[in-house]
Design a protein around this motif. Structure first.
Motif, short mmCIF file in Angstrom:
data_model
loop_
_atom_site.label_atom_id
_atom_site.label_comp_id
_atom_site.label_asym_id
_atom_site.label_seq_id
_atom_site.Cartn_x
_atom_site.Cartn_y
_atom_site.Cartn_z
N ASP A 192 39.22 -91.70 -70.65
CA ASP A 192 40.46 -91.07 -71.13
C ASP A 192 41.34 -92.10 -71.84
OD1 ASP A 192 39.73 -88.62 -70.14
OD2 ASP A 192 40.83 -88.85 -68.24
N ARG B 16 39.67 -93.00 -75.17
CA ARG B 16 39.77 -91.88 -76.11
C ARG B 16 41.14 -91.88 -76.78
NH1 ARG B 16 39.15 -88.17 -72.77
NH2 ARG B 16 36.90 -87.89 -72.90
N LYS C 231 41.29 -94.79 -79.22
CA LYS C 231 40.53 -94.48 -80.42
C LYS C 231 41.33 -93.58 -81.37
CE LYS C 231 37.47 -91.22 -80.44
NZ LYS C 231 36.28 -90.34 -80.30
N ARG D 120 36.56 -97.22 -81.37
CA ARG D 120 35.54 -96.16 -81.37
C ARG D 120 34.27 -96.61 -80.66
NH1 ARG D 120 35.49 -95.36 -86.38
NH2 ARG D 120 33.50 -96.22 -87.07
N TYR E 3 34.80 -96.71 -76.93
CA TYR E 3 34.77 -95.34 -76.37
C TYR E 3 33.34 -94.82 -76.30
CZ TYR E 3 35.13 -90.34 -75.85
OH TYR E 3 34.96 -89.06 -75.40
N ALA F 212 31.46 -93.54 -73.00
CA ALA F 212 30.96 -92.16 -72.98
C ALA F 212 29.48 -92.13 -72.60
CB ALA F 212 31.18 -91.51 -74.34
#
Length: 315
Positions: A40, A43, A46, A87, A90, A94
């Protein structure tokens, strides 16, 4: 009686497997909670970084100001580098989160299949104990206890073996990362000597491969940590294992803007070498534990054979 003993040993193995799965799930749930929170945060970072890029690319007063002072391209490049780094971070988290969720589903499914094994084991164990009491043979009691110990040691060996496999997989990935960084360093040196566009492309191609392997490594480090659940190791080793899970963060921090610089590549090599050394330390400890358990198992089996032979001779 042989079938009866085999069933008892099978239920003992299943009971230990069930406890192992429960411990793994507890560790995985903890990892999932930490990763979800971190995902979170990354994100948001990013999205914020991308918004900064779009702000400079658009018709904002900030973009106009940097254009006037002649530093728009410099500022935009910096913002794009930060957006790319955000990015990638993240994407790494992920991937880790997805892998942990997959492991949770796998272990939950296996745990369902082991449901009720503890109750069956306790019942059969009581029946066997009653049968031994009825016989009144000390040799039978010793055989029973030795068989229990053998099953326990075999299960322990399997647990250590699974941890070794996970650790060795992580170790092989660090070697691939170091190979990619080494190649990037070589091309980077050539680039400084005037290699041109082709050498620059080759260098960044190897850096891209290193980045991809770091993502794989981070997932594997989580799996290594999970496999080490319930395996007793030294406290200083535990500290090293916990630091595994932060590897991707410090590897990528501040790296993208300066990857063309050789000392940054060398810094990355040092970071990977450090995590490799930590993995090797834990693997060495696990190998020592495995050999110790294997030696004890060999002794227990020899003792069991001796008990059986002596018992048969008395008959």
């Amino acid at each position: 009686m042989a079938y009866y003993d085999e069933q008892l040993q099978l239920l003992q193995q299943q009971t230990m497997q069930k406890k192992r799965k429960e411990s793994k799930l507890k560790e995985l749930y903890t990892q999932h909670e930490v990763l979800s929170t971190r995902a979170d945060e990354l994100r948001k970072s990013k999205l914020d970084a991308q918004a900064d890029v779009e702000h400079l690319e658009g018709r904002s007063l900030t973009a106009f100001f940097y254009a006037v002072i002649g530093k728009k391209d410099e500022k935009l490049n910096k913002e794009r580098e930060e957006a790319y780094a955000a990015r990638v971070k993240y994407d790494v988290i992920a991937r880790e989160l997805f892998a942990v969720e997959e492991d949770i589903r796998h272990n939950e499914t296996e745990l369902i299949q082991l449901r009720g094994c503890e109750q069956q084991y306790e019942k059969m164990l009581k029946d066997k104990a009653d049968a031994i009491k009825a016989i009144g043979s000390q040799e039978a009691v010793k055989i029973f206890r030795t068989e229990e110990r053998i099953t326990y040691l075999e299960n322990q060996m399997n647990e250590i073996k699974e941890a070794l496999i996970a650790g060795e997989t992580a170790l092989s990935i660090t070697n691939r990362i170091l190979a990619s960084l080494g190649s990037a360093e070589g091309w980077g040196t050539w680039d400084l000597l005037g290699g041109g566009l082709l050498t620059d492309m080759a260098k960044h191609g190897h850096l891209d491969e290193a980045q991809k392997q770091v993502e794989y490594l981070q997932v594997q480090l989580h799996r290594f940590k999970t496999e080490l659940t319930d395996i007793t190791i030294h406290a200083d080793m535990q500290v090293s294992i916990d630091s595994f899970l932060c590897f991707a963060d410090y590897f990528f921090d501040g790296l993208f803007a300066d990857w063309a610089v050789l000392d940054k590549i060398k810094q990355s090599q040092t970071q990977v070498q450090n995590i490799k050394s930590q993995i090797e330390s834990v693997l060495n400890r696990l190998t020592s534990m495995f050999n110790s358990v294997a030696k004890e198992l060999e002794g227990e089996k020899a003792g069991l054979n001796d008990l059986i032979i002596r018992t048969n001779m008395k008959k």
